[in-house]
Design an enzyme around this catalytic site. Structure first.
Site, PDB file in Angstrom:
ATOM      1  N   CYS A 131      72.445  68.470  -6.843  1.00  0.00           N
ATOM      2  CA  CYS A 131      71.853  67.939  -5.580  1.00  0.00           C
ATOM      3  C   CYS A 131      72.025  66.673  -4.481  1.00  0.00           C
ATOM      4  O   CYS A 131      72.303  65.994  -5.755  1.00  0.00           O
ATOM      5  CB  CYS A 131      70.747  68.549  -6.187  1.00  0.00           C
ATOM      6  SG  CYS A 131      69.522  67.634  -5.586  1.00  0.00           S
ATOM      7  N   CYS A 134      69.451  64.420  -4.209  1.00  0.00           N
ATOM      8  CA  CYS A 134      68.787  63.584  -5.639  1.00  0.00           C
ATOM      9  C   CYS A 134      70.225  62.840  -5.962  1.00  0.00           C
ATOM     10  O   CYS A 134      69.690  61.418  -6.191  1.00  0.00           O
ATOM     11  CB  CYS A 134      69.322  64.169  -6.504  1.00  0.00           C
ATOM     12  SG  CYS A 134      68.525  66.183  -6.556  1.00  0.00           S
ATOM     13  N   ASP A 135      71.561  62.962  -5.817  1.00  0.00           N
ATOM     14  CA  ASP A 135      72.923  62.129  -5.873  1.00  0.00           C
ATOM     15  C   ASP A 135      73.226  61.288  -4.912  1.00  0.00           C
ATOM     16  O   ASP A 135      74.107  60.812  -5.361  1.00  0.00           O
ATOM     17  CB  ASP A 135      73.678  62.634  -7.107  1.00  0.00           C
ATOM     18  CG  ASP A 135      72.915  63.262  -8.344  1.00  0.00           C
ATOM     19  OD1 ASP A 135      71.382  62.331  -8.517  1.00  0.00           O
ATOM     20  OD2 ASP A 135      72.978  64.352  -8.881  1.00  0.00           O
TER      21      ASP A 135
END
Ligand code: NAP
Length: 307
Positions: A131, A134-135
């Protein structure tokens, strides 16, 4: 007899539960294989609105759950092993339990497809991710890799160039599967590089508990080499959790549930929400939004049924 049985307890399922309970509907959530869904295997969630300092994925899901419980949601742990959709009423089998319900919301989600390497499993959350949204932020000024050649891989790679110094796309063929528009996007981005005809044989270095390089094998020449990177994003597609519904409800060619009017499936009284019917957005907040819509659609459907 339940008014609504919700299969799955990620953001879509639990939001649907909050809304349906608050509409006065008798609601049961069947937890599924990973109670809380994919966010349970995520660390920091920085893009869920309402948490300006970020929140850990498991804590966010605990809050969703507490909110659903507060309004009277009943929870059943376990997975659905059988569905009888020749209703209503519909019958769902979960272990020894049989749930009879007037409507169903399917919110079973999807899971990222992984390469299947041992090192990938060990380094998940330590430089291996699925992701970028997200990261990506953790890789500011680093060199990283994205595996895959579809639209998602390019989207992830392009997004990651906001942070990373260099993004190398590793694709197993010499042609991308992605749409021309996305290919143009990649070609026009000076931070994106390609390793063609290459498969990832290993991710180094588990002994250091961090990603230091990929071992790539060129499928045409058979030669292997190391690509030094500090992170790797696997973007080789998703697998929707729909095997139990095959033949009972209309699915698209990738196995996602087909919906019309946002959440209605091919079976009247059966609705779908979240990643299980969304090959495109796949975000916690969009899943939560569609859970809300499914619960409202259920309420309207039951109102129509009851005249
Ligand atoms: P996808 O189109 O199925 O592409 C998956 C990619 O991963 C392919 O390039 C495939 O290689 C590769 N792959 C699969 N298994 C692999 C393995 N075990 N090892 C190495 N490589 C592997 O999946 P997606 O990119 O997630 O897209 C899913 C759908 O969402 C598509 O319909 C896509 O158009 C859509 N989407 C659209 C957008 C957009 O328009 N902005 C963004 C994201 C997704 P091969 O090519 O060799 O099969």
């Amino acid at each position: 007899m339940q008014d609504v049985a919700i299969i799955g307890s990620g953001p879509a399922g639990l939001t649907a539960a909050i809304y349906s309970c608050r509409s006065g509907l008798k609601t049961t959530v069947i937890d599924g294989m990973t109670p809380g869904g994919q966010l349970m295997i995520t660390t920091e969630v920085d893009n869920y609105p309402g948490f300006p300092e970020g929140i850990l994925g498991p804590e966010l899901m605990q809050r969703f759950r507490a909110q659903a419980e507060r309004f009277g949601t009943k929870f059943l742990s376990g997975e659905i092993s059988g569905v009888d959709l020749d209703g209503p009423p519909f019958r769902l089998t979960a272990g020894k339990d049989i749930i009879e319900t007037r409507t169903v919301i399917i919110a079973t989600g999807s899971s990222s497809r992984w390469l299947g390497l041992e090192s990938e499993k060990r380094l998940r959350g330590k430089g291996v991710s699925t992701c970028a949204t997200c990261d990506g932020f953790f890789f500011t000024d680093r060199e990283i890799a994205v595996v895959g050649g579809g639209d998602s891989a390019i989207e992830e790679a392009a997004f990651l160039t906001r942070f990373a110094k260099k993004v190398t796309m590793v694709h197993r063929r010499d042609k991308l599967r992605a749409s021309q528009a996305m290919q143009d996007k990649a070609a026009g981005n000076q931070k994106i590089f390609f390793e063609w005809d290459s498969v990832v044989e290993d991710i180094l270095d588990s002994s250091q508990n961090k990603v230091t390089a990929l071992v790539l094998r060129n499928v045409k020449t058979g030669k292997t080499k190391q690509l030094p990177v500090e992170g790797v994003f696997v973007a080789i597609g998703h697998i929707p959790a729909t095997s139990v519904f095959k033949g009972k409800i209309d699915l698209d060619d990738k196995g996602y549930i087909k919906t019309t009017g946002a959440t209605r499936t091919s079976v009247p009284g059966v609705f779908a929400a979240g990643d299980v019917c969304d090959p495109r957005y796949k975000q916690a907040v969009s899943a939560a939004g569609s859970g809300c819509m499914a619960a409202i659609d259920v309420f309207k459907y039951l109102e129509e049924q009851d005249g």
